[in-house]
Design an enzyme around this catalytic site. Structure first.
Site, mmCIF file in Angstrom:
data_model
loop_
_atom_site.group_PDB
_atom_site.id
_atom_site.type_symbol
_atom_site.label_atom_id
_atom_site.label_comp_id
_atom_site.label_asym_id
_atom_site.label_seq_id
_atom_site.Cartn_x
_atom_site.Cartn_y
_atom_site.Cartn_z
ATOM 1 N N PRO A 196 0.711 -1.113 0.129
ATOM 2 C CA PRO A 196 0.027 -0.148 -0.024
ATOM 3 C C PRO A 196 0.882 1.094 0.022
ATOM 4 O O PRO A 196 1.709 1.310 0.801
ATOM 5 C CB PRO A 196 -0.674 -0.153 1.291
ATOM 6 C CG PRO A 196 -0.528 -1.462 1.836
ATOM 7 C CD PRO A 196 0.656 -1.993 1.232
ATOM 8 N N GLU A 197 0.583 2.106 -1.031
ATOM 9 C CA GLU A 197 1.387 3.236 -1.153
ATOM 10 C C GLU A 197 0.877 4.417 -0.637
ATOM 11 O O GLU A 197 -0.286 4.316 -0.011
ATOM 12 C CB GLU A 197 1.709 3.495 -2.699
ATOM 13 C CG GLU A 197 2.430 2.508 -3.346
ATOM 14 C CD GLU A 197 4.043 2.434 -2.779
ATOM 15 O OE1 GLU A 197 4.355 3.452 -2.372
ATOM 16 O OE2 GLU A 197 4.689 1.197 -3.089
#
Ligand SMILES: [Zn+2]
Length: 285
Positions: A2-3
């Site tokens: 997850p960025e």
């Protein structure tokens, strides 16, 4: 992973449901996700803590807490619960009791005073959980670079940061101490959009190039946030939905294919920071 856009989406979804609530207690199924805090300290600190804010910093969800005055804690008040969802992690609020399937991979469960439950699930437990007091947070925050979407990060300040290193621009762009939240896909795409050779020494960027780069980094991150993050296997927004962002990829994953702009075959290398870099010899200088 997850960025930044995915974590921002989770935080925006959860904030209205969490702020003002009191955590009734906490259950932690595995302590291998903890960093710098023991299970005992985490569980005792969370019980009775009131959520006074929720923000994002880099790729971490930051839950600001006012710890209960009636419970002993070695942490000074207030403090922050920091969750970095791993590749298989999700942070959600549940109105209904968890199904056995949902409960199976729940690492942290924290019932709230309104009957709902804050749940961090992580199938492979690749995420991390920290609990920091003011001093710990200040040190943690100071070790991270500025936020790319912060209006306070002016083109001049960004240019100064980029000018401070002779390393490859792509490496500097992904260095969380220089600037946070730009992962490999976004770095590849932003450098292509800005027409910059990823191996160019960062210090040799012109002001025009670094300004263009910052604007493309922002454009890509904002588009991803507007579409609630990228869809990948275990990612869920704070409301449990899959994200729906499909970035139109110009270079990432397209090595050997033709450049969408000029038709040249795209090259690739692992020589910059050992991550895959895909670029167009003709479009990127
Ligand atoms: Zn090209």
């Amino acid at each position: 992973m997850p960025e930044l856009p995915e974590v921002e989406t989770i935080v925006r979804d959860l904030r209205p449901h969490l702020v003002g609530r009191t955590i009734q207690g906490a259950k932690l199924s595995h302590d291998d996700v903890l960093r710098g805090v023991t299970k005992r300290t985490l569980v005792t600190s969370l019980a009775g803590a009131r959520v006074i804010g929720m923000t994002r910093r880099a790729k971490h969800a930051v839950i600001e807490l006012e710890l209960s005055a009636s419970r002993p804690s070695r942490l000074s008040r207030p403090s922050r619960l920091i969750i970095q969802p791993g590749m298989t992690g999700s942070l959600t609020i549940h109105e209904e009791p968890l199904t056995p399937g949902e409960a199976k991979y729940a690492v942290l469960r924290a019932p709230l005073d309104d009957g709902r439950e804050l749940v961090y699930r992580d199938v492979r437990r690749l995420g991390t959980i920290l609990l920091l007091d003011e001093k710990g947070w200040a040190a943690y925050d100071a070790a991270l670079g500025p936020e790319p979407l912060d209006p306070g990060l002016t083109p001049a300040r960004f240019a100064a940061i980029m000018a401070s290193s002779k390393q490859a621009i792509k490496k500097v762009l992904m260095d969380q101490r220089k600037i946070v939240g730009v992962g490999n896909i976004y770095a590849n795409e932003a450098l292509f959009a800005a027409g910059i050779d990823p191996s160019k020494p960062s210090s040799r960027l012109t002001l025009h190039q670094s300004t263009l780069l910052l604007s493309h980094v922002r454009r890509i991150l904002e588009a991803a946030i507007a579409s609630q993050g990228t869809t990948f296997r275990d990612y869920r927004t704070g409301t449990g939905e899959k994200g729906n962002f499909q970035l139109e990829l110009f270079v990432y994953g397209r090595e050997g294919e033709k450049c969408r702009v000029c038709g040249t075959r795209l090259a690739h290398t692992h020589e910059i920071d050992a991550r895959i870099t895909v670029f167009c010899h003709r479009c990127q200088q």
